[in-house]
Every structure is written in C-alpha cells, then in structure tokens.
Design a protein around this motif. Sequence first.
Motif, mmCIF file in Angstrom:
data_model
loop_
_atom_site.group_PDB
_atom_site.id
_atom_site.type_symbol
_atom_site.label_atom_id
_atom_site.label_comp_id
_atom_site.label_asym_id
_atom_site.label_seq_id
_atom_site.Cartn_x
_atom_site.Cartn_y
_atom_site.Cartn_z
ATOM 1 N N SER A 8 10.134 0.462 11.544
ATOM 2 C CA SER A 8 10.318 -0.989 11.445
ATOM 3 C C SER A 8 10.325 -1.591 12.842
ATOM 4 O O SER A 8 10.609 -0.892 13.831
ATOM 5 C CB SER A 8 11.658 -1.305 10.765
ATOM 6 O OG SER A 8 11.822 -2.703 10.634
ATOM 7 N N SER A 59 22.425 -11.931 10.430
ATOM 8 C CA SER A 59 21.260 -11.156 9.977
ATOM 9 C C SER A 59 20.357 -12.007 9.089
ATOM 10 O O SER A 59 20.776 -13.081 8.607
ATOM 11 C CB SER A 59 21.741 -9.953 9.162
ATOM 12 O OG SER A 59 22.405 -10.422 8.010
ATOM 13 N N GLY A 60 19.174 -11.479 8.839
ATOM 14 C CA GLY A 60 18.260 -12.145 7.911
ATOM 15 C C GLY A 60 18.876 -12.222 6.527
ATOM 16 O O GLY A 60 18.747 -13.221 5.810
ATOM 17 N N THR A 61 19.566 -11.169 6.149
ATOM 18 C CA THR A 61 20.208 -11.123 4.831
ATOM 19 C C THR A 61 21.262 -12.232 4.719
ATOM 20 O O THR A 61 21.332 -12.941 3.709
ATOM 21 C CB THR A 61 20.856 -9.729 4.612
ATOM 22 O OG1 THR A 61 19.817 -8.754 4.731
ATOM 23 C CG2 THR A 61 21.525 -9.619 3.270
ATOM 24 N N ASN A 64 19.470 -15.661 4.457
ATOM 25 C CA ASN A 64 18.897 -15.921 3.127
ATOM 26 C C ASN A 64 19.983 -16.214 2.106
ATOM 27 O O ASN A 64 19.854 -17.126 1.290
ATOM 28 C CB ASN A 64 18.058 -14.717 2.666
ATOM 29 C CG ASN A 64 16.697 -14.671 3.349
ATOM 30 O OD1 ASN A 64 16.174 -15.696 3.796
ATOM 31 N ND2 ASN A 64 16.110 -13.495 3.431
ATOM 32 N N HIS A 85 11.707 -9.879 -0.490
ATOM 33 C CA HIS A 85 12.782 -9.143 0.186
ATOM 34 C C HIS A 85 14.127 -9.495 -0.432
ATOM 35 O O HIS A 85 14.978 -8.631 -0.658
ATOM 36 C CB HIS A 85 12.773 -9.474 1.683
ATOM 37 C CG HIS A 85 13.620 -8.541 2.497
ATOM 38 N ND1 HIS A 85 14.980 -8.700 2.612
ATOM 39 C CD2 HIS A 85 13.317 -7.425 3.196
ATOM 40 C CE1 HIS A 85 15.468 -7.719 3.368
ATOM 41 N NE2 HIS A 85 14.482 -6.933 3.730
ATOM 42 N N TYR A 89 15.795 -6.074 -1.370
ATOM 43 C CA TYR A 89 16.528 -5.402 -0.284
ATOM 44 C C TYR A 89 17.775 -6.139 0.191
ATOM 45 O O TYR A 89 18.215 -5.918 1.309
ATOM 46 C CB TYR A 89 15.590 -5.226 0.929
ATOM 47 C CG TYR A 89 14.354 -4.402 0.673
ATOM 48 C CD1 TYR A 89 14.445 -3.125 0.130
ATOM 49 C CD2 TYR A 89 13.093 -4.886 1.010
ATOM 50 C CE1 TYR A 89 13.302 -2.364 -0.088
ATOM 51 C CE2 TYR A 89 11.946 -4.123 0.793
ATOM 52 C CZ TYR A 89 12.067 -2.863 0.240
ATOM 53 O OH TYR A 89 10.950 -2.115 0.026
ATOM 54 N N ASN A 142 6.765 -8.993 3.723
ATOM 55 C CA ASN A 142 7.072 -7.599 4.042
ATOM 56 C C ASN A 142 6.372 -6.615 3.100
ATOM 57 O O ASN A 142 5.522 -5.827 3.509
ATOM 58 C CB ASN A 142 8.605 -7.434 4.004
ATOM 59 C CG ASN A 142 9.067 -6.064 4.461
ATOM 60 O OD1 ASN A 142 8.321 -5.102 4.453
ATOM 61 N ND2 ASN A 142 10.317 -5.971 4.854
ATOM 62 N N ASP A 171 11.836 -17.414 3.423
ATOM 63 C CA ASP A 171 12.313 -16.262 4.189
ATOM 64 C C ASP A 171 11.227 -15.996 5.232
ATOM 65 O O ASP A 171 10.227 -15.341 4.957
ATOM 66 C CB ASP A 171 12.507 -15.061 3.254
ATOM 67 C CG ASP A 171 12.876 -13.788 4.010
ATOM 68 O OD1 ASP A 171 12.904 -13.822 5.263
ATOM 69 O OD2 ASP A 171 13.130 -12.766 3.346
ATOM 70 N N CYS A 199 14.140 -14.229 11.904
ATOM 71 C CA CYS A 199 14.924 -13.189 12.566
ATOM 72 C C CYS A 199 14.593 -13.099 14.048
ATOM 73 O O CYS A 199 13.426 -13.192 14.447
ATOM 74 C CB CYS A 199 14.669 -11.841 11.908
ATOM 75 S SG CYS A 199 15.408 -11.752 10.271
ATOM 76 N N SER A 201 15.866 -10.371 15.597
ATOM 77 C CA SER A 201 16.109 -8.940 15.842
ATOM 78 C C SER A 201 14.966 -8.036 15.389
ATOM 79 O O SER A 201 15.124 -6.829 15.352
ATOM 80 C CB SER A 201 17.384 -8.532 15.116
ATOM 81 O OG SER A 201 17.207 -8.784 13.732
ATOM 82 N N LYS A 202 13.838 -8.636 15.027
ATOM 83 C CA LYS A 202 12.701 -7.797 14.605
ATOM 84 C C LYS A 202 11.699 -7.750 15.765
ATOM 85 O O LYS A 202 12.051 -7.270 16.841
ATOM 86 C CB LYS A 202 12.118 -8.347 13.301
ATOM 87 C CG LYS A 202 13.154 -8.326 12.196
ATOM 88 C CD LYS A 202 12.599 -8.435 10.820
ATOM 89 C CE LYS A 202 13.628 -8.003 9.798
ATOM 90 N NZ LYS A 202 14.906 -8.759 9.842
ATOM 91 N N ARG A 313 8.111 4.408 1.224
ATOM 92 C CA ARG A 313 8.277 3.489 0.107
ATOM 93 C C ARG A 313 8.287 4.346 -1.153
ATOM 94 O O ARG A 313 8.496 5.546 -1.077
ATOM 95 C CB ARG A 313 7.134 2.456 0.106
ATOM 96 C CG ARG A 313 7.288 1.409 1.220
ATOM 97 C CD ARG A 313 8.416 0.443 0.877
ATOM 98 N NE ARG A 313 8.714 -0.479 1.975
ATOM 99 C CZ ARG A 313 9.600 -0.253 2.943
ATOM 100 N NH1 ARG A 313 10.259 0.867 2.978
ATOM 101 N NH2 ARG A 313 9.827 -1.156 3.871
HETATM 102 N N1 TLP Z 1 13.631 -6.064 6.500
HETATM 103 C C1 TLP Z 1 13.881 -4.703 6.920
HETATM 104 C C2 TLP Z 1 14.441 -3.893 5.743
HETATM 105 O O1 TLP Z 1 15.440 -4.568 5.096
HETATM 106 C C3 TLP Z 1 13.424 -3.547 4.726
HETATM 107 C C4 TLP Z 1 12.620 -4.114 7.502
HETATM 108 O O2 TLP Z 1 12.725 -3.052 8.118
HETATM 109 O O3 TLP Z 1 11.542 -4.720 7.358
HETATM 110 N N2 TLP Z 1 13.563 -10.844 5.126
HETATM 111 C C5 TLP Z 1 12.542 -10.007 5.399
HETATM 112 C C6 TLP Z 1 11.171 -10.412 5.031
HETATM 113 C C7 TLP Z 1 12.794 -8.785 6.011
HETATM 114 O O4 TLP Z 1 11.782 -7.967 6.246
HETATM 115 C C8 TLP Z 1 14.123 -8.443 6.343
HETATM 116 C C9 TLP Z 1 14.442 -7.106 6.966
HETATM 117 C C10 TLP Z 1 15.150 -9.351 6.051
HETATM 118 C C11 TLP Z 1 14.828 -10.549 5.431
HETATM 119 C C12 TLP Z 1 16.598 -9.048 6.327
HETATM 120 O O5 TLP Z 1 16.896 -9.023 7.654
HETATM 121 P P1 TLP Z 1 18.188 -8.241 8.205
HETATM 122 O O6 TLP Z 1 17.794 -6.801 8.249
HETATM 123 O O7 TLP Z 1 18.419 -8.851 9.523
HETATM 124 O O8 TLP Z 1 19.294 -8.492 7.261
#
Ligand code: TLP
Length: 349
Positions: A8, A59-61, A64, A85, A89, A142, A171, A199, A201-202, A313
């Motif tokens: 990732s 965080s992204g989570t 959202n 997502h 996830y 994603n 998102d 995000c 942090s990506k 996956r």
């Molecule tokens: N995605 C992560 C994992 O959770 C799968 C990754 O490695 O790609 N929206 C999207 C589209 C995302 O891809 C992710 C993270 C999030 C939200 C959540 O972000 P975080 O991890 O900061 O909570």
Amino acid sequence: MKIIDLRSDTVTYPTPEMRKAMFEAEVGDDVYGEDPTVNRLESLAAKKMGKEAALFTVSGTMSNLTAVLTHTRHGDEIILGSEAHIFWYEVGGAAALGGVMMHTVPNDEKGRLGLQDVEQAIRGKNIHYPVTTLLCLENTHNRCGGAVLTPEYTREICELAHDHGIKVHLDGARIFNAAVALGVPPSTIVKDVDSVSFCLSKGLSAPVGSVLCGSKEYIERARKFRKMLGGGMRQAGVIAAAGIVALETMIDRLADDHANAKRLARGLKQINGIKIAQKTVETNIVMFDLSPELSASEFVDGLNKKGAKVGSRVGNLFRAVTHRMISKKDIDEALERIQSVCQKLQNRG
Ligand code: TLP
C-alpha cells in the motif's frame, strides 16, 4: 537486500522535511480551536478543495465516518458502491455507530455507479421505507484498481442525487492521484459533492491524518461528531505540520508513482502465470491475478522470502501499489523477484 513493499502507499514514511516541520510546529489546544498549525492545515485543505471549511482527523476511516454521521440520522439509508471502501474496510462503522443502512449498487470497472441503478435505489415516499439521505462516491477507487472518476461523471451523478434531495460525500482518500492523472486541480473534481475527505498519509507520505472538507456549517457540525468519536486531538499541530508539507510539496510527484505503476503492469503482463486484472492502470494501483494452478499462499511466502510484498485480495487476486519509497529500479527488481517466484512454483507443479 531492500524490501520492496508494494502492499500500500500507506507504508510511506514521513520525509526529513516533514520531521523537521513536526519538530518545529507551533501548537495549541485544537479542541479550543487554538492550534495555529492545525488551523493552517485546515484552511490550506479547504482552499485546495474549493470548499469553505475543513476538519483534520486521525484517519480516512474517521473522516468518512464523521462525514456519514454529519449527513445522516439513525435509521437513514445511504447508497454506495458494492466495492466501496466504506462498505468493505471500515469495520461497518457507518452501521454500527451511525445506525445507517448501507444500500449497495454495483461499481463498474471504472469505479462508477450507474445513474439508473442509483435512481432505482433511492427510496420513494412510502411508510415502509427508510429515508435515503446520502450517496457516497470514491475517487480514486481502491478496489477498482485506482480508477478515476471524471468531473463530468461526478457532476452528472451529483445532479441526480441533489434532484432527489440527497447529499453526496466523496471518499477522496487518493483525490490527488485523481487530480494528477486528470491534469486538473482537485477542486474541479470535487466541485459538485457536498463533502470530501482525503488522506495525507497515503501517497502524500505524511505519517498520520486525513481531512474532511465541506461548507462552514457542515464542518461545524462535523467537528462535534469528530469529538464524539474521540478525535479531538489537542496539540495536533505536531502531526498537522507534516500534512502541510505533504500538501505543499508532495502532490506533483504522484505522477512518478503512476508511471511506475504502468511500468509494473507492463512487466507483470510478460510474466507467465500472471494476468493484469484491470483494463487500464490510471493511477498507482495495479490489480493482478495469479493463475489458478498456482498457490496464492506459496506465492506470498516466496515473495516474502525474496523481500517483496504485495497485498492479498480474495483468492488469487493481488494488489500492488506504487509510492514514494519505490523507484523505477525497485519496480524492475520487484518484477524479477515476482518472475522468479512464479517460475519456481511452476517448475514444481
Ligand atoms: N485503504 C487502505 C486499506 O484500508 C485497504 C489501503 O491500503 O488502501 N478510503 C479509501 C479509498 C482507502 O483506500 C482507505 C485506506 C481509507 C478510506 C481509509 O483510510 P485510513 O487507513 O486512513 O483509515
């Protein structure tokens, strides 16, 4: 041996410039609105997205979930893609904590939702039905291999939602990848949505954080939900400082990640036992299938031993994500390692 980690873009470390900015960050208590660095990050983020206000989250989570809580009430229904997502996830947070039903409609391979499918999913006025209040989109997508939603498509689907009195949350965890791929500012892509989260942090390499953007009134309400979720972070300027460096210096270089992803896909196509699982590679995500005769777990073990990591996956489907800590040379090296593992598995079988 360098570990080539393609699981990732979240694995990226903060840059030296980020660490310096974190060390020197001016701080205050953000719950009182007094952290100047957080305030600076939030206004920079809002400006980049063309929205009135922004909210820094963990965080992204969290972004959202805060978005969903702010747009809906318990018992409402939200429409989102079957590959979203938020659906896959985020630990079902929208349902568990927001009390909303998630009504999925199919994502096509480009991460889009069919207009007709969405229209049919919107509940009419009927005493038996929950109320549909929100549509969630994802850009880049994603699980759809980093596919990009265009501003034209986004406008069309937002128009449909708005005509039915429904708000739209995007998102946009990787919205800057979308912007770089399309060659337009992110504000153009998110113009028609009511809220967007992205995000830091990506691919942008900050250690922590995401930002939710929207109208002033919306963000004021969202701030309270963030607090409810335990996201009031006090001297958060220490981490916001890295976010500012991310927004100021790390966006344009995402084009290198996209070029590396294309290079990786071209190389993977040449490897016996691997098939690319998407028609085009638009950004930094490559989905690929390992041939069914080969064992997915042995493939992963073999790669780990050789110092390469990809994301598993379901079944024999894998994901590789390019990022700042992966060079063009690393891509070639990763391809060699993948090729040698595949060959070994085939020779044995
Ligand atoms: N995605 C992560 C994992 O959770 C799968 C990754 O490695 O790609 N929206 C999207 C589209 C995302 O891809 C992710 C993270 C999030 C939200 C959540 O972000 P975080 O991890 O900061 O909570």
